[in-house]
Structures are given as C-alpha cells and as structure tokens.
Design an enzyme around this catalytic site. Structure first.
Site, mmCIF file in Angstrom:
data_model
loop_
_atom_site.group_PDB
_atom_site.id
_atom_site.type_symbol
_atom_site.label_atom_id
_atom_site.label_comp_id
_atom_site.label_asym_id
_atom_site.label_seq_id
_atom_site.Cartn_x
_atom_site.Cartn_y
_atom_site.Cartn_z
ATOM 1 C CB CYS A 40 -5.003 89.318 -18.542
ATOM 2 S SG CYS A 40 -3.946 90.278 -17.438
ATOM 3 C CE LYS A 65 5.315 89.115 -19.143
ATOM 4 N NZ LYS A 65 4.067 88.667 -18.498
ATOM 5 C CG ASN A 123 0.334 88.194 -11.399
ATOM 6 O OD1 ASN A 123 0.206 88.958 -12.362
ATOM 7 N ND2 ASN A 123 -0.272 87.021 -11.339
ATOM 8 N N GLY A 152 -0.640 80.114 -7.080
ATOM 9 C CA GLY A 152 0.149 79.363 -6.100
ATOM 10 C C GLY A 152 -0.633 78.197 -5.521
ATOM 11 C CE LYS A 187 -3.683 80.927 -18.256
ATOM 12 N NZ LYS A 187 -2.261 81.265 -18.081
ATOM 13 N N GLY A 198 -3.147 75.584 -12.072
ATOM 14 C CA GLY A 198 -3.549 76.204 -10.814
ATOM 15 C C GLY A 198 -2.860 75.598 -9.612
ATOM 16 N N GLY A 199 -1.742 76.188 -9.226
ATOM 17 C CA GLY A 199 -1.091 75.803 -7.984
ATOM 18 C C GLY A 199 -0.340 74.495 -8.019
ATOM 19 C CG LEU A 253 -1.509 91.325 -20.263
ATOM 20 C CD1 LEU A 253 -2.627 91.664 -21.246
ATOM 21 C CD2 LEU A 253 -1.292 89.813 -20.209
ATOM 22 C CB THR A 294 3.079 80.243 -8.684
ATOM 23 O OG1 THR A 294 2.066 81.086 -9.248
ATOM 24 C CG2 THR A 294 3.682 80.933 -7.486
#
Lengths: 339, 262
Positions: free
Chosen positions: A154, A69, A93, A241, A189, A267-268, A97, A290
């Site tokens: 984020c 995380k 979501n 997702g 990222k 990604g998904g 953080l 996810t």
C-alpha cells in the site's frame, strides 16, 4: 507446489479457429492450490468493499472471487480528505486502508459473503510481521475463506506495507511466516514501485507463495494549478485506472519470465479485452479494480466477455489463453483496432 | 438503487453556467426521495473516467431533472447532451433529507448550484403540509434560474441585481425578522463557506439546520471510501458522504474537513 497449476509460457501458440471446436462452451475454471475459481475474474482489494455493498448490481457468486478490502488487526479510520481525484484516464487514491478490523470482518462481513456463496480471498494489511500473522491466524479460525492475498504494497500509509513491499528480504520473511501458518492459497500483492519486481516475485516463490498479484497502484501525484496545492491530502497517492494498463502488463510480463507460480494480473482492466491481454501475457487470474467504481457489475461482465472470446476463438479452456503471447512474429496492430 | 441507460428528454441552459438535463426513468423516479443523488456517466470513454454525482433537482411524474454548473470535462460533456442521447444513470443514492417531524415552516437556503435538491424537497414538504420558503443566493441575477422552479422564492445577490442585496444569511435574517423563527427547520445546500456561515447563524439562535454536502466521489456507493467527512459526534472519525450522507445535521460534521467543490 502441490495442487498448483504451474503455468509456463505457452508462447508461439498460434490459434487457428478452423482447427478448433468452436461449438463447445469453454471452461473458465482455474485452480490454484486448493481453490477452484469458476472464472479468472476477481475483484481487486479496496475496489469492491467487503463484497456486500453492490448487491443491487451484481451476484458475487458469479465472480471468480471477491478479494476483500485490506483487513488489519484493528479498525482503521483511513486518511483525511481529500482521498481521491480523477486524472486523465485514471485516478489517484489515498484511502489509507480504512477498514473495520479483523474481528468485525469475521463476525459481520464474512458470514454474509458465505451466505451468498462468494469465493472469498481475504486481503491482509499490517504494520508488522506479527500483525500479518495475527490477522491470518484469526482468519484461519473461520470457515469460508478460500485464501489470502497479502498487501505488502500500500503506497498510502506510512505503516501500511510499502516499506515492506520495497524491501525484498521483508517480503520474503512475511511470505515465509505466513506460509508456515496456512495451507490455504497464499498470494503476495506486489508493488510496481521498485526497480525489479521480478526479484520480489522470485522471493515470494522461493518462500512458498502460491501466486503473486501484479500490481498494486503506481505512486502518482496531481496539483491544482490555481491554488498550487496537491489534489489529495497525502500529496502523493496510488494511481490506477486504464492509464496504467500498459505499465501493469509490462510488470506481469517481467514477472512471468521470472517465476513459475501463477500471476494475478491487475492494472487498469476495464473490459474483457483488457483482461484477455493480461491472460495472454501470462496472468492466470485477473483482478478488476477501478472499473468497479464506474460499473459495479464490470467483473461479471468481463468474465462473460472472456467466455465469449474463448468460444469465438475455438478454445476449450481459458488455460489455452494463459501465457499464449506470440513473440515470434511481427507485432500486430490491426486486429487490436488501430485506427 | 438501479443502473440503467436512459434517453435524454430535454437539456437546457437555464442561467449563466447553469445547465439542466431531463430524462425518464420510472424506477428511479419512483424510488427517489429529496436529497438523494444520481451518478451519471458522461460518456462511454475512459476520459473522463468516473461518474459525476448530482442531486436530483426535480421529479415530475417519471421525468427526472438534474442541474449543474460546467466545471470540467465531465460536466461539459453532460451539458452538450441533446434529446435522444443515451445516458448511463445510477441511483437513487445516499440518504434523503430528514424532513419528517413536527415543524410548521421549512426554510430552504441555497447558494449557486446548491439550488439542486430544493425543488424536489419543496414539493415533498408542501405535500406534507409544511409551509415552504426558498432563500436562494448567487453572485448576480444572471446566475439565477428565476423560472418558477423554486417554491415561494426570495433571491439574494451579491451585487444587488436581483432581490436582497447581500448573501443568503442576510436574507434569512431579514425573513426571520419579519416572520419569526418559531417552529421552523432549515435545509441548506451550497458552498462550504455559505454553509459554515449559516451554521454559525443557526447555532447562535438554536435553529435546526440540515446541510447537503457536495464532494467528489469515485463510486457513490461506499466501495471506494473516497468521500469521507470528519464527524463531530459519535465514535467514528469519518462518515462517507455517499452512503451516510450527503445530508447531515450541521453539528454532526466538521465542515472544514472537506474541500469546497464550489
């Protein structure tokens, strides 16, 4: 980049099973800088806690790596409820953080991850360049960290990175400052919520990043039509997702054409087939996010699925798959299960 | 906690928009304590994507029962399950009710599908030698599963079609008037408005009340951080309903901080 696998397009590389040695167990190892990942499947930051919450379901040592995380300098409470909602084929979501802070992470989470032989990539979030540097320097004091992923993207907190992540000179500056402070793997990222993600990837490459993670969540929104209120407290949130996979793949494709450093595709990804799509398009590693909310063991299952695919297609190494997209022929639908 | 694919043993509609599913899992049945929940995957598609969290309703030998309203795509799929259908189940999850301790009578107050954790809790309390009374409310008689699943039930309906004419707080007040309020402990589950009113009533009389919260979750195991409720006590601002709850002393949390799912 020393020690770094430089992945170029291996396009126009048709695989003929009959020509290959299908009885061999395929190698799934990938090395980036000085980190060897036993397979290309990592957990996406924010979807696997600190890697310790899912012990009932999965052995973290079997993952390519655990990406933690996002860790910040101070503990963060996170955003107020409602933080999540489901949408068609995905979810929004707005966690904000929430995390224990770098001190608690290093003293009480990292040692347990080390005991479990996890390959640990620490994801860092911050609200200033100085804070990014501080958290990384604190981590550098400890053994057991394979590398870093820097969250400059984020979408859910005002000071959480997206203001950096959509400003290319800031991303370049953060990369430069952190590169000067670590010899470990450094991945940036990136957010997809920009006009040209390739520009940001090039900036990261130019400042010495070892990899770029593509992509963080897409900004999304959902409304309760009965109350006419937003479904999450921050009104907009991060959309993830299976629904985002085609968009994420297109971003990876765009970045693949722009840089030579490895891409971590995100990604998904719900299954091995999804992960393989990212690898074919040019990702060197993938992250599962996810999907872990539905099945905490999805990461290891996907890693096994990739291995099976490699064997079935007579490939000796996952590296044969990376960037093997064949754009020389007509598009292919039938083998993908159309109908 | 376990994850396994079970086979549906029995499914039924037991009241207006109230459905039950029963399945067998020896491991989960033996590990589950009252107030814990399961995360069910409606099917193997990506739509609906996430699991649905339901309290364990009843356990009889190795048979586990959940009860739910149909409120959307996921619950509609679950309600249509038939005997023999597979179901991917994760659990038991969450912290059980804190039902141990020195008290004589447990008053179990539930509203609507908040009935969910009460049969398993009642069974456990009876085994511990407690007296148990259930006060269960709904809008109408048709929305109540009046089929013996609650121990010593008192029903309350908004329209007076069954039992006490009024809400569960009124029914509780009447019961306490007749039986006294000494040596009791209350456990409740239902809409936030009901829990809030019950909390005011209990706090005014110094009665201990533990509530079981319902909220939307993505994972149910603490990794998504998607189900916070604000804390009224302690150093942390939020607690996660999935791993620290769903059962809390009413005075430890800020009930209004989460949207009511009911």
């Amino acid at each position: 980049m020393p020690g770094c696998i430089v992945v170029r397009f291996l396009a126009s590389f048709p695989i003929r099973q009959s020509q290959r040695h299908s009885s061999l167990v395929a190698s799934t190892e990938i090395t980036i800088r000085n980190v060897t990942f036993k397979n290309p499947v990592l957990t996406a930051s924010g979807t696997f806690g600190y890697g310790l919450e899912c012990e009932s379901f999965v052995d973290v040592a079997e993952l390519g790596a655990v990406v933690t995380k996002s860790i910040s300098r101070k503990p963060r409470d996170g955003n107020p409820p409602q933080r999540i909602c489901e949408t068609t084929g995905g979810m929004l979501n707005s966690i904000g953080l929430a995390n224990v802070g770098v001190d608690v992470f290093l003293s009480s989470k990292l040692p347990l991850l080390r005991e479990r032989n996890a390959t640990v990539v620490v994801n860092i979030a911050a609200s200033s360049v100085e804070e990014y540097c501080y958290v990384l320097e604190r981590c550098e004091e400890h053994e057991g960290i394979a590398g870093y992923e820097i969250n400059v993207s984020c979408p859910n907190v005002k000071d959480g990175g997206l203001n950096f992540g959509t400003h290319c000179p800031s991303v370049a500056q953060i990369t430069r400052e952190l590169r000067g402070r670590t010899s470990k793997m450094l991945a940036m990222k990136l957010t997809p919520n920009v006009t040209s993600i390739a520009e940001f990837a090039r900036a990261c490459e130019g400042e010495g990043a070892d990899a770029v993670s593509c992509v963080n969540t897409f900004v999304g929104m959902a409304v309760d039509i009965h109350t006419r209120r937003p479904k999450i407290a921050t009104i907009t949130g991060g959309y993830s997702g299976p629904a985002i996979k085609p968009m994420a793949l297109a971003k990876v494709y765009e970045v693949r054409k722009a840089v030579n450093i490895p891409i971590i595709g995100i990604g998904g990804i719900m299954n091995a087939a999804d992960a393989i799509e990212f690898l074919v398009v040019g990702a060197t590693l993938v992250q599962v996010g996810t999907a872990l909310f539905v099945d905490p063991a999805a990461g290891t299952a996907i890693a096994r699925g990739i291995e099976t695919y490699l064997s079935e297609h007579g490939m000796a190494s996952v590296r044969e798959l990376i960037g093997s997209l064949d754009t020389s022929m007509q598009p292919s639908l039938i083998a993908a299960g159309w109908g | 906690m376990f994850q396994e694919t079970v086979s549906i043993l029995h499914s039924a509609q037991v009241a207006e928009n109230v459905y039950t599913l029963e399945f067998v899992s020896e491991r989960i049945a033996h590990a589950t304590l009252p107030g814990q929940f399961l995360n069910l995957k409606p099917d193997d598609s990506f739509d609906p994507l996430l699991r649905r969290a339901y309290s364990v309703h009843r356990i009889r030998e190795d048979r586990i029962e959940v009860i739910f309203n149909v409120v959307g795509k996921g619950s509609r799929i679950l309600a249509a399950k038939e005997p023999g259908d597979p179901l991917d189940v994760m659990g038991p999850l969450g912290v059980p009710f804190h039902y141990e301790g020195e008290y004589g009578t447990a008053i179990l107050v539930s509203g609507g599908v908040g009935i969910a954790p009460m049969p398993i809790l009642g069974d456990r309390l009876l085994a511990l030698g407690k007296s148990v009374v259930n006060i269960h409310g709904a809008r109408t008689a048709g929305m109540i599963a009046n089929d013996g699943r609650l121990t010593n039930p008192i029903f309350a309906t908004d329209d007076g079609s069954l039992g006490f004419h009024g809400n569960v707080v009124g029914a509780l007040d009447a019961w306490l008037h007749d039986h006294g309020a000494s040596n009791v402990r209350l456990f409740a589950c239902g809409p936030n408005r009901m829990l809030g009113a019950l909390g005011e009533y209990c706090n005014a009389r110094g009665l201990p009340l533990e509530v079981s919260l319902e909220c939307q979750m993505a994972c149910g195991i603490g990794i998504c951080q998607g189900c916070p409720v604000e804390m009224a006590t302690g150093n942390r601002k939020y607690t996660l309903v999935c791993t620290h709850g769903p059962n809390y002393d009413i005075n430890d949390i800020v009930l209004d901080s989460i949207p009511s799912v009911h």
